[in-house]
Write a protein that holds these residues in place. Sequence first.
Motif, PDB file in Angstrom:
ATOM      1  N   ILE A  80      22.882 -32.411   1.742  1.00  0.00           N
ATOM      2  CA  ILE A  80      21.836 -31.566   2.329  1.00  0.00           C
ATOM      3  C   ILE A  80      21.791 -30.284   1.524  1.00  0.00           C
ATOM      4  O   ILE A  80      22.790 -29.885   0.924  1.00  0.00           O
ATOM      5  CB  ILE A  80      22.024 -31.237   3.846  1.00  0.00           C
ATOM      6  N   SER A  81      20.633 -29.647   1.490  1.00  0.00           N
ATOM      7  CA  SER A  81      20.501 -28.459   0.652  1.00  0.00           C
ATOM      8  C   SER A  81      21.333 -27.334   1.259  1.00  0.00           C
ATOM      9  O   SER A  81      21.578 -27.308   2.466  1.00  0.00           O
ATOM     10  CB  SER A  81      19.031 -28.048   0.561  1.00  0.00           C
ATOM     11  N   PRO A  82      21.755 -26.391   0.429  1.00  0.00           N
ATOM     12  CA  PRO A  82      22.536 -25.252   0.944  1.00  0.00           C
ATOM     13  C   PRO A  82      21.771 -24.500   2.034  1.00  0.00           C
ATOM     14  O   PRO A  82      22.370 -24.006   2.989  1.00  0.00           O
ATOM     15  CB  PRO A  82      22.731 -24.361  -0.285  1.00  0.00           C
ATOM     16  N   PHE A  83      20.444 -24.436   1.901  1.00  0.00           N
ATOM     17  CA  PHE A  83      19.633 -23.731   2.895  1.00  0.00           C
ATOM     18  C   PHE A  83      19.679 -24.469   4.229  1.00  0.00           C
ATOM     19  O   PHE A  83      19.910 -23.866   5.281  1.00  0.00           O
ATOM     20  CB  PHE A  83      18.188 -23.600   2.390  1.00  0.00           C
ATOM     21  N   ASP A  84      19.476 -25.799   4.174  1.00  0.00           N
ATOM     22  CA  ASP A  84      19.518 -26.585   5.414  1.00  0.00           C
ATOM     23  C   ASP A  84      20.899 -26.477   6.076  1.00  0.00           C
ATOM     24  O   ASP A  84      21.016 -26.375   7.298  1.00  0.00           O
ATOM     25  CB  ASP A  84      19.163 -28.050   5.132  1.00  0.00           C
ATOM     26  N   LYS A  85      21.930 -26.474   5.253  1.00  0.00           N
ATOM     27  CA  LYS A  85      23.291 -26.348   5.781  1.00  0.00           C
ATOM     28  C   LYS A  85      23.472 -24.993   6.469  1.00  0.00           C
ATOM     29  O   LYS A  85      24.077 -24.893   7.543  1.00  0.00           O
ATOM     30  CB  LYS A  85      24.292 -26.496   4.636  1.00  0.00           C
ATOM     31  N   ALA A  86      22.906 -23.959   5.847  1.00  0.00           N
ATOM     32  CA  ALA A  86      23.004 -22.609   6.431  1.00  0.00           C
ATOM     33  C   ALA A  86      22.293 -22.556   7.780  1.00  0.00           C
ATOM     34  O   ALA A  86      22.765 -21.903   8.716  1.00  0.00           O
ATOM     35  CB  ALA A  86      22.415 -21.585   5.461  1.00  0.00           C
ATOM     36  N   LEU A  87      21.158 -23.250   7.876  1.00  0.00           N
ATOM     37  CA  LEU A  87      20.424 -23.278   9.148  1.00  0.00           C
ATOM     38  C   LEU A  87      21.256 -23.973  10.226  1.00  0.00           C
ATOM     39  O   LEU A  87      21.321 -23.524  11.371  1.00  0.00           O
ATOM     40  CB  LEU A  87      19.075 -23.992   8.987  1.00  0.00           C
ATOM     41  N   VAL A  88      21.893 -25.080   9.839  1.00  0.00           N
ATOM     42  CA  VAL A  88      22.728 -25.826  10.800  1.00  0.00           C
ATOM     43  C   VAL A  88      23.893 -24.946  11.267  1.00  0.00           C
ATOM     44  O   VAL A  88      24.202 -24.882  12.454  1.00  0.00           O
ATOM     45  CB  VAL A  88      23.245 -27.136  10.160  1.00  0.00           C
ATOM     46  N   LYS A  89      24.494 -24.241  10.333  1.00  0.00           N
ATOM     47  CA  LYS A  89      25.637 -23.386  10.688  1.00  0.00           C
ATOM     48  C   LYS A  89      25.207 -22.210  11.559  1.00  0.00           C
ATOM     49  O   LYS A  89      25.926 -21.796  12.472  1.00  0.00           O
ATOM     50  CB  LYS A  89      26.314 -22.861   9.425  1.00  0.00           C
ATOM     51  N   ALA A  90      24.028 -21.666  11.254  1.00  0.00           N
ATOM     52  CA  ALA A  90      23.542 -20.508  12.015  1.00  0.00           C
ATOM     53  C   ALA A  90      23.067 -20.923  13.404  1.00  0.00           C
ATOM     54  O   ALA A  90      22.933 -20.091  14.293  1.00  0.00           O
ATOM     55  CB  ALA A  90      22.407 -19.826  11.258  1.00  0.00           C
ATOM     56  N   GLY A  91      22.781 -22.224  13.570  1.00  0.00           N
ATOM     57  CA  GLY A  91      22.242 -22.694  14.852  1.00  0.00           C
ATOM     58  C   GLY A  91      20.730 -22.751  14.830  1.00  0.00           C
ATOM     59  O   GLY A  91      20.101 -23.015  15.848  1.00  0.00           O
ATOM     60  N   GLY A  92      20.113 -22.465  13.672  1.00  0.00           N
ATOM     61  CA  GLY A  92      18.654 -22.591  13.562  1.00  0.00           C
ATOM     62  C   GLY A  92      18.026 -21.455  12.766  1.00  0.00           C
ATOM     63  O   GLY A  92      18.688 -20.488  12.376  1.00  0.00           O
ATOM     64  N   TRP A  93      16.741 -21.605  12.516  1.00  0.00           N
ATOM     65  CA  TRP A  93      15.981 -20.679  11.647  1.00  0.00           C
ATOM     66  C   TRP A  93      15.756 -19.323  12.307  1.00  0.00           C
ATOM     67  O   TRP A  93      15.774 -18.296  11.633  1.00  0.00           O
ATOM     68  CB  TRP A  93      14.676 -21.364  11.276  1.00  0.00           C
ATOM     69  N   VAL A  94      15.584 -19.292  13.618  1.00  0.00           N
ATOM     70  CA  VAL A  94      15.361 -17.990  14.267  1.00  0.00           C
ATOM     71  C   VAL A  94      16.587 -17.112  14.071  1.00  0.00           C
ATOM     72  O   VAL A  94      16.467 -15.944  13.683  1.00  0.00           O
ATOM     73  CB  VAL A  94      15.043 -18.151  15.781  1.00  0.00           C
ATOM     74  N   GLU A  95      17.763 -17.708  14.288  1.00  0.00           N
ATOM     75  CA  GLU A  95      19.008 -16.948  14.134  1.00  0.00           C
ATOM     76  C   GLU A  95      19.167 -16.474  12.688  1.00  0.00           C
ATOM     77  O   GLU A  95      19.504 -15.319  12.431  1.00  0.00           O
ATOM     78  CB  GLU A  95      20.213 -17.816  14.527  1.00  0.00           C
ATOM     79  N   PHE A  96      18.897 -17.390  11.750  1.00  0.00           N
ATOM     80  CA  PHE A  96      19.043 -17.067  10.328  1.00  0.00           C
ATOM     81  C   PHE A  96      18.074 -15.958   9.928  1.00  0.00           C
ATOM     82  O   PHE A  96      18.457 -14.958   9.326  1.00  0.00           O
ATOM     83  CB  PHE A  96      18.792 -18.330   9.491  1.00  0.00           C
ATOM     84  N   ALA A  97      16.785 -16.148  10.301  1.00  0.00           N
ATOM     85  CA  ALA A  97      15.740 -15.212   9.869  1.00  0.00           C
ATOM     86  C   ALA A  97      15.916 -13.853  10.538  1.00  0.00           C
ATOM     87  O   ALA A  97      15.703 -12.806   9.926  1.00  0.00           O
ATOM     88  CB  ALA A  97      14.360 -15.793  10.190  1.00  0.00           C
ATOM     89  N   ASP A  98      16.333 -13.878  11.798  1.00  0.00           N
ATOM     90  CA  ASP A  98      16.454 -12.624  12.527  1.00  0.00           C
ATOM     91  C   ASP A  98      17.571 -11.760  11.944  1.00  0.00           C
ATOM     92  O   ASP A  98      17.488 -10.536  11.920  1.00  0.00           O
ATOM     93  CB  ASP A  98      16.715 -12.923  14.010  1.00  0.00           C
ATOM     94  N   ALA A  99      18.601 -12.422  11.439  1.00  0.00           N
ATOM     95  CA  ALA A  99      19.712 -11.668  10.863  1.00  0.00           C
ATOM     96  C   ALA A  99      19.350 -11.124   9.481  1.00  0.00           C
ATOM     97  O   ALA A  99      19.953 -10.162   9.006  1.00  0.00           O
ATOM     98  CB  ALA A  99      20.931 -12.577  10.767  1.00  0.00           C
ATOM     99  N   ARG A 100      18.352 -11.714   8.840  1.00  0.00           N
ATOM    100  CA  ARG A 100      18.119 -11.426   7.420  1.00  0.00           C
ATOM    101  C   ARG A 100      16.834 -10.634   7.147  1.00  0.00           C
ATOM    102  O   ARG A 100      16.759  -9.911   6.158  1.00  0.00           O
ATOM    103  CB  ARG A 100      18.077 -12.762   6.673  1.00  0.00           C
ATOM    104  N   TYR A 101      15.802 -10.833   7.988  1.00  0.00           N
ATOM    105  CA  TYR A 101      14.504 -10.202   7.665  1.00  0.00           C
ATOM    106  C   TYR A 101      14.092  -9.156   8.701  1.00  0.00           C
ATOM    107  O   TYR A 101      14.453  -9.230   9.833  1.00  0.00           O
ATOM    108  CB  TYR A 101      13.406 -11.273   7.537  1.00  0.00           C
TER     109      TYR A 101
END
Lengths: 176, 432
Positions: free
Chosen positions: A155-176
């Motif tokens: 799986i791509s590193p990005f997809d893996k990061a989303l899985v680890k973060a619990g999803g895109w909202v969590e990932f995006a909210d922490a970053r943008y």
Amino acid sequence: MQKKFGGSTIMLDRSDINTDEIIPAKYLTEVTKEALKPYMLEDLNLEGFDPQDEKVKSCSVIVSRENFGCGSSREHAPWVFEVNDVHTIIAESYARIFRQNMFNCGMLAIELPKGQIDKLFALGATGDVTLEVDVEAQQLTATAGSQQENFTFEISPFDKALVKAGGWVEFADARY
Amino acid sequence: MGQTTAEKIFAAHLRDEPFPGAKVLDLDRVLCHEITTPVAIADLEWRGKDRVFDNTKIKAVIDHVTPSKDSKTALQAKILRDWAKRHDLADFFDVGRNGVCNALFPEKGYIRPGFTVIMGDSHTCTHGAFGAFAAGVGTTDLEVGILKGVCAFREPKSIRVNLTGSLPPGVFAKDVILFVIGELGVNGATDRVIEFHGPVVNALSMDQRMTLCNMAIEAGGTCGICQPDMTTVDYLWPFIQDEYADKQSALTDFSRWCADEDADYDKVFDLDVSDLEPMVTYDYKPDCVKKVQEMAGTRVDQVYIGSCTNGRIEDLREAAAVLKGRKLADSVRGIVSPATPQIFTQAMSEGLMQVFMDAGFCVTNPTCGACLGMSNGVLAEGEVCAATTNRNFNGRMGKGGMVHLMSPATAAASGVAGVITDAREMMKDTAA
């Protein structure tokens, strides 16, 4: 928070299973994910398949063929899996929006080549399959009775990061 | 190496690349409707983040089930309505002013060449007709779009479709895209943009270009894209005339989004449409496509003319030209749903609605309705619909129903005959 992956597995031996089959449009009038729970795969067009079968209702992993989740953008498709504790799908390929929706929800849409999917189906023909998933090592172990098969997945590193973060909202909210 | 249109748009909108190949783009438009947005709104509220990144770039419409048919759909509409009001959205379209999202938003001039557009609707790819990158997304992408104004994509490769020759009379953009989907297959364009080129596309109106791009998703495509040209400028001129000195300068500006001649494509598909025939789907996948002639005689119980694929004014004209002076077969129910109020008004002023009603059609308000079996026009088990829509999935228009996708002309002719019929045959009779 990362979800739980793996578990008892059902096999859907067909390509192009679409989102209308996974969750028919008439249920899109619900405004909570939980309300979708009884309707998973209700309209699936597959001989011998019964959405009310106990094995279907209690499964945690789905194995299928090509272009899984094609059609509508409705995230209700991943949600109906999520609320039924199906957090892992393994298929030869996915429709883009469905695949993204799975990772956006922190769930796994794993791709394996046809030959390996064939092996999973062959294993499934011998008995009930249980799947273990190691996200970090990108390893799958499928067990049916005394038989076992091991697979490595990408799986791509990005997809893996989303899985680890619990999803895109969590990932995006922490970053943008 | 030159760039495709999508590559140019990606380069101009790149906010972040958190991992190689994962492109996070700034969004020009986040479009919303009442089916996929309420859960995003509820989640934002639950997280204590009930905010919008820019209330001028977010547009919303109630279109899938409207006017609301029951308490559940009324609640969905209310959640969207209250949210639009709470955030002072400049452009929110409620009952009476609403229409099918992928017809209404372009008609309002919201989509421009070079834009990045997302909506929680798989047919968002329609907006690529303007030379934009427009992608259908799920509710989570929508939620982040609403909150942060960004969306992540894998950089898409493009498939170039060159349409040459000229369309024969009675053959339309719908027939072209059905043929192309038949060739590519339902996953032939997955993770790809379909870029349409050639004299045939150049000669198409914006309405027909939207039909072409609308069904890119049925081949798995992220977006369908047409090259912006003077047709694009003419369509948008009422909305952009204050921004440009003249049409030529608008064209020059828009042209920077056109693909370079030496751009790199994943695949190039050449199609001379000169001998193309009217096409229709069979079975339950949009790539199951045959010539209408091969399916002629198949029983039809209902005709549905509408949707984001073929509910625009030119589609209604095309169907009405066949229906004028004719009536639906006694065994057939006809439903026509103009895609927006403006289209409805225009059709009335041209006398098209009279033609439909004289033929025995039921005219509905603008809505997605029957296309996905959510409101008026659902099929009973075993019934068959000749539809101008975009999906023939099993159960799509009602459990046990069969949907055959076709052009408005073919749908109209099939309604009159009561069986799938080549409209050209029927029009020949008129001429004689």
